[in-house]
Design an enzyme around this catalytic site. Structure first.
Site, PDB file in Angstrom:
ATOM      1  N   PRO A   9       0.824  -1.027   0.043  1.00 18.74           N
ATOM      2  CA  PRO A   9       0.070   0.174  -0.196  1.00 18.74           C
ATOM      3  C   PRO A   9       0.844   1.246   0.080  1.00 18.74           C
ATOM      4  O   PRO A   9       1.734   1.403   0.741  1.00 18.74           O
ATOM      5  CB  PRO A   9      -0.842  -0.116   1.254  1.00 18.74           C
ATOM      6  CG  PRO A   9      -0.152  -0.886   2.164  1.00 18.74           C
ATOM      7  CD  PRO A   9       0.606  -2.143   1.302  1.00 18.74           C
ATOM      8  N   ASN A  10       0.317   2.223  -0.935  1.00 18.06           N
ATOM      9  CA  ASN A  10       0.693   3.542  -1.076  1.00 18.06           C
ATOM     10  C   ASN A  10       2.170   3.788  -1.895  1.00 18.06           C
ATOM     11  O   ASN A  10       2.645   4.815  -1.849  1.00 18.06           O
ATOM     12  CB  ASN A  10       0.915   4.255   0.654  1.00 18.06           C
ATOM     13  CG  ASN A  10      -0.359   4.324   1.129  1.00 18.06           C
ATOM     14  OD1 ASN A  10      -1.154   4.949   0.796  1.00 18.06           O
ATOM     15  ND2 ASN A  10      -0.481   3.999   2.267  1.00 18.06           N
ATOM     16  N   ARG A  17       5.291  12.280  -2.757  1.00 17.88           N
ATOM     17  CA  ARG A  17       5.089  12.726  -1.342  1.00 17.88           C
ATOM     18  C   ARG A  17       6.649  12.217  -0.681  1.00 17.88           C
ATOM     19  O   ARG A  17       7.026  11.207  -0.831  1.00 17.88           O
ATOM     20  CB  ARG A  17       4.054  12.462  -0.840  1.00 17.88           C
ATOM     21  CG  ARG A  17       2.793  12.933  -1.341  1.00 17.88           C
ATOM     22  CD  ARG A  17       1.619  13.130  -0.505  1.00 17.88           C
ATOM     23  NE  ARG A  17       0.356  13.429  -1.777  1.00 17.88           N
ATOM     24  CZ  ARG A  17      -0.716  12.541  -1.795  1.00 17.88           C
ATOM     25  NH1 ARG A  17      -0.844  11.621  -1.198  1.00 17.88           N
ATOM     26  NH2 ARG A  17      -1.597  12.909  -2.597  1.00 17.88           N
ATOM     27  N   ASN A  73       7.865  -5.828  -1.159  1.00 18.91           N
ATOM     28  CA  ASN A  73       8.192  -4.618  -0.424  1.00 18.91           C
ATOM     29  C   ASN A  73       6.398  -4.582   0.201  1.00 18.91           C
ATOM     30  O   ASN A  73       5.814  -3.918  -0.671  1.00 18.91           O
ATOM     31  CB  ASN A  73       8.307  -3.546  -1.101  1.00 18.91           C
ATOM     32  CG  ASN A  73       8.504  -2.305  -0.080  1.00 18.91           C
ATOM     33  OD1 ASN A  73       8.018  -2.411   1.092  1.00 18.91           O
ATOM     34  ND2 ASN A  73       9.081  -1.281  -0.611  1.00 18.91           N
ATOM     35  N   ALA A  76       3.412  -0.942   4.616  1.00 16.98           N
ATOM     36  CA  ALA A  76       3.000  -1.116   5.964  1.00 16.98           C
ATOM     37  C   ALA A  76       2.354  -2.405   6.468  1.00 16.98           C
ATOM     38  O   ALA A  76       2.655  -2.747   7.699  1.00 16.98           O
ATOM     39  CB  ALA A  76       1.869  -0.091   6.133  1.00 16.98           C
ATOM     40  N   HIS A  79       4.288  -4.765   8.673  1.00 14.97           N
ATOM     41  CA  HIS A  79       4.364  -4.695  10.370  1.00 14.97           C
ATOM     42  C   HIS A  79       3.214  -5.160  10.935  1.00 14.97           C
ATOM     43  O   HIS A  79       2.925  -5.281  12.207  1.00 14.97           O
ATOM     44  CB  HIS A  79       4.868  -3.287  10.766  1.00 14.97           C
ATOM     45  CG  HIS A  79       5.688  -2.323   9.854  1.00 14.97           C
ATOM     46  ND1 HIS A  79       6.929  -3.092   9.993  1.00 14.97           N
ATOM     47  CD2 HIS A  79       5.665  -1.437   9.079  1.00 14.97           C
ATOM     48  CE1 HIS A  79       7.705  -2.153   9.372  1.00 14.97           C
ATOM     49  NE2 HIS A  79       6.712  -1.339   8.889  1.00 14.97           N
ATOM     50  N   ASP A  86       1.292 -15.953   6.420  1.00 12.99           N
ATOM     51  CA  ASP A  86       0.643 -17.252   6.088  1.00 12.99           C
ATOM     52  C   ASP A  86       0.738 -17.588   4.712  1.00 12.99           C
ATOM     53  O   ASP A  86       1.236 -18.663   4.634  1.00 12.99           O
ATOM     54  CB  ASP A  86      -0.627 -17.244   6.686  1.00 12.99           C
ATOM     55  CG  ASP A  86      -0.863 -17.269   8.184  1.00 12.99           C
ATOM     56  OD1 ASP A  86       0.214 -17.409   8.960  1.00 12.99           O
ATOM     57  OD2 ASP A  86      -2.047 -17.056   8.805  1.00 12.99           O
ATOM     58  N   SER A 101      13.675   2.468   2.623  1.00 10.15           N
ATOM     59  CA  SER A 101      14.026   3.003   3.707  1.00 10.15           C
ATOM     60  C   SER A 101      14.752   2.092   4.733  1.00 10.15           C
ATOM     61  O   SER A 101      14.248   0.780   4.818  1.00 10.15           O
ATOM     62  CB  SER A 101      13.109   3.861   4.475  1.00 10.15           C
ATOM     63  OG  SER A 101      11.932   3.156   5.343  1.00 10.15           O
ATOM     64  N   ARG A 106      13.915   3.840  11.989  1.00  8.40           N
ATOM     65  CA  ARG A 106      12.708   4.877  12.106  1.00  8.40           C
ATOM     66  C   ARG A 106      11.696   4.333  13.342  1.00  8.40           C
ATOM     67  O   ARG A 106      12.510   4.027  14.344  1.00  8.40           O
ATOM     68  CB  ARG A 106      12.035   4.470  10.831  1.00  8.40           C
ATOM     69  CG  ARG A 106      12.844   4.856   9.383  1.00  8.40           C
ATOM     70  CD  ARG A 106      12.187   4.859   8.236  1.00  8.40           C
ATOM     71  NE  ARG A 106      10.830   5.735   8.231  1.00  8.40           N
ATOM     72  CZ  ARG A 106       9.830   5.709   7.215  1.00  8.40           C
ATOM     73  NH1 ARG A 106       9.783   4.628   6.340  1.00  8.40           N
ATOM     74  NH2 ARG A 106       8.850   6.557   7.655  1.00  8.40           N
ATOM     75  N   ARG A 110       8.137   0.070  13.149  1.00  7.40           N
ATOM     76  CA  ARG A 110       8.582  -0.344  12.073  1.00  7.40           C
ATOM     77  C   ARG A 110       9.543  -1.156  12.201  1.00  7.40           C
ATOM     78  O   ARG A 110      10.414  -1.941  11.101  1.00  7.40           O
ATOM     79  CB  ARG A 110       9.246   0.828  10.940  1.00  7.40           C
ATOM     80  CG  ARG A 110       8.211   1.758  10.572  1.00  7.40           C
ATOM     81  CD  ARG A 110       8.470   2.727   9.773  1.00  7.40           C
ATOM     82  NE  ARG A 110       7.657   4.152   9.719  1.00  7.40           N
ATOM     83  CZ  ARG A 110       6.504   4.254   8.982  1.00  7.40           C
ATOM     84  NH1 ARG A 110       6.387   3.216   8.082  1.00  7.40           N
ATOM     85  NH2 ARG A 110       5.719   5.189   8.971  1.00  7.40           N
TER      86      ARG A 110
HETATM   87  O1  CA2 Z   1      10.834   1.828   3.062  1.00  2.34           O
HETATM   88  C1  CA2 Z   1       9.922   1.128   2.825  1.00  2.34           C
HETATM   89  O2  CA2 Z   1      10.019   0.621   1.569  1.00  2.34           O
HETATM   90  C2  CA2 Z   1       8.697   0.779   3.382  1.00  2.34           C
HETATM   91  O3  CA2 Z   1       8.101  -0.433   3.309  1.00  2.34           O
HETATM   92  C3  CA2 Z   1       7.683   1.872   3.049  1.00  2.34           C
HETATM   93  C4  CA2 Z   1       6.138   1.821   3.747  1.00  2.34           C
HETATM   94  C5  CA2 Z   1       6.370   1.862   5.076  1.00  2.34           C
HETATM   95  O4  CA2 Z   1       5.070   1.746   5.713  1.00  2.34           O
HETATM   96  C6  CA2 Z   1       7.540   0.814   5.587  1.00  2.34           C
HETATM   97  O5  CA2 Z   1       7.584   0.954   6.976  1.00  2.34           O
HETATM   98  C7  CA2 Z   1       8.700   0.971   5.138  1.00  2.34           C
HETATM   99  C8  CA2 Z   1       5.395   2.786   3.113  1.00  2.34           C
HETATM  100  C9  CA2 Z   1       5.065   2.934   1.700  1.00  2.34           C
HETATM  101  C10 CA2 Z   1       4.471   4.167   1.505  1.00  2.34           C
HETATM  102  O6  CA2 Z   1       5.129   5.380   0.650  1.00  2.34           O
HETATM  103  C11 CA2 Z   1       4.883   6.623   0.555  1.00  2.34           C
HETATM  104  C12 CA2 Z   1       5.494   7.118  -0.476  1.00  2.34           C
HETATM  105  C13 CA2 Z   1       5.164   8.383  -0.742  1.00  2.34           C
HETATM  106  C14 CA2 Z   1       4.354   8.984   0.106  1.00  2.34           C
HETATM  107  C15 CA2 Z   1       3.881   8.582   1.153  1.00  2.34           C
HETATM  108  C16 CA2 Z   1       3.917   7.062   1.490  1.00  2.34           C
END
Ligand code: CA2
Length: 144
Positions: A9-10, A17, A73, A76, A79, A86, A101, A106, A110
């Site tokens: 997601p995202n 962003r 990847n 979110a 976590h 599963d 990241s 962080r 995370r």
């Molecule tokens: O560092 C990573 O690749 C994460 O998987 C990215 C996830 C985060 O929840 C993990 O803890 C680490 C977040 C992906 C969302 O990416 C965004 C990109 C632009 C703006 C907002 C979120």
């Protein structure tokens, strides 16, 4: 050899962003870089993103017999998702956890990964290169 790249997601928002954390590259840029690298070893790549947990679960289930490895990847869901964990365990396809990241540098929430215990290993903190390292790792652990 076929490698399935799954993005949670995202990640479709990458490059739009929070450039301070995730950089300026988009998911489309990452896909291009992965495909260019994979072409050097005639590796077939399928690259997908979903904001829906169940869709990721279904793709993991369907990977059995078609893909030699999954590079995941889970964003979110890393976590939180027992369902993804599963699915990885059930399908048995070697799965490499990746993050753009360094999740360990962080927030505390995370630091925990639901999926790490059922993955071959984890790559975190190398930006776009986490995907390329994921590809290299997939090629090292698979024989077909
Ligand atoms: O560092 C990573 O690749 C994460 O998987 C990215 C996830 C985060 O929840 C993990 O803890 C680490 C977040 C992906 C969302 O990416 C965004 C990109 C632009 C703006 C907002 C979120």
């Amino acid at each position: 050899m076929k490698v399935l790249f799954l993005n949670g997601p995202n990640l479709n928002l990458l490059g739009q962003r929070e450039p301070g954390i995730y950089g300026k590259v988009t998911l489309a840029d990452i896909e291009l870089a992965v495909r260019a690298e994979a072409a050097k070893s005639e590796t077939e790549v399928d690259f997908r993103q979903s904001n829906v947990e169940g869709e990721l679960v279904t793709w993991i289930q369907q990977a059995k017999g078609e893909f030699g490895a999954i590079v995941l990847n889970a964003a979110a869901y890393t976590h939180t998702s027992v369902a993804l964990r599963d699915a990885i365990a059930a399908t048995g396809v070697p799965t490499i956890e990746i993050h753009i990241s360094n999740v360990h540098a962080r927030e505390n929430f995370r630091h925990e990964s639901m999926i790490a215990p059922v993955c071959v290993g984890q790559i975190a903190g190398f930006g776009l290169n986490s995907y390329l390292l994921g590809l290299s790792s997939a090629l090292m652990i698979t024989v077909d």
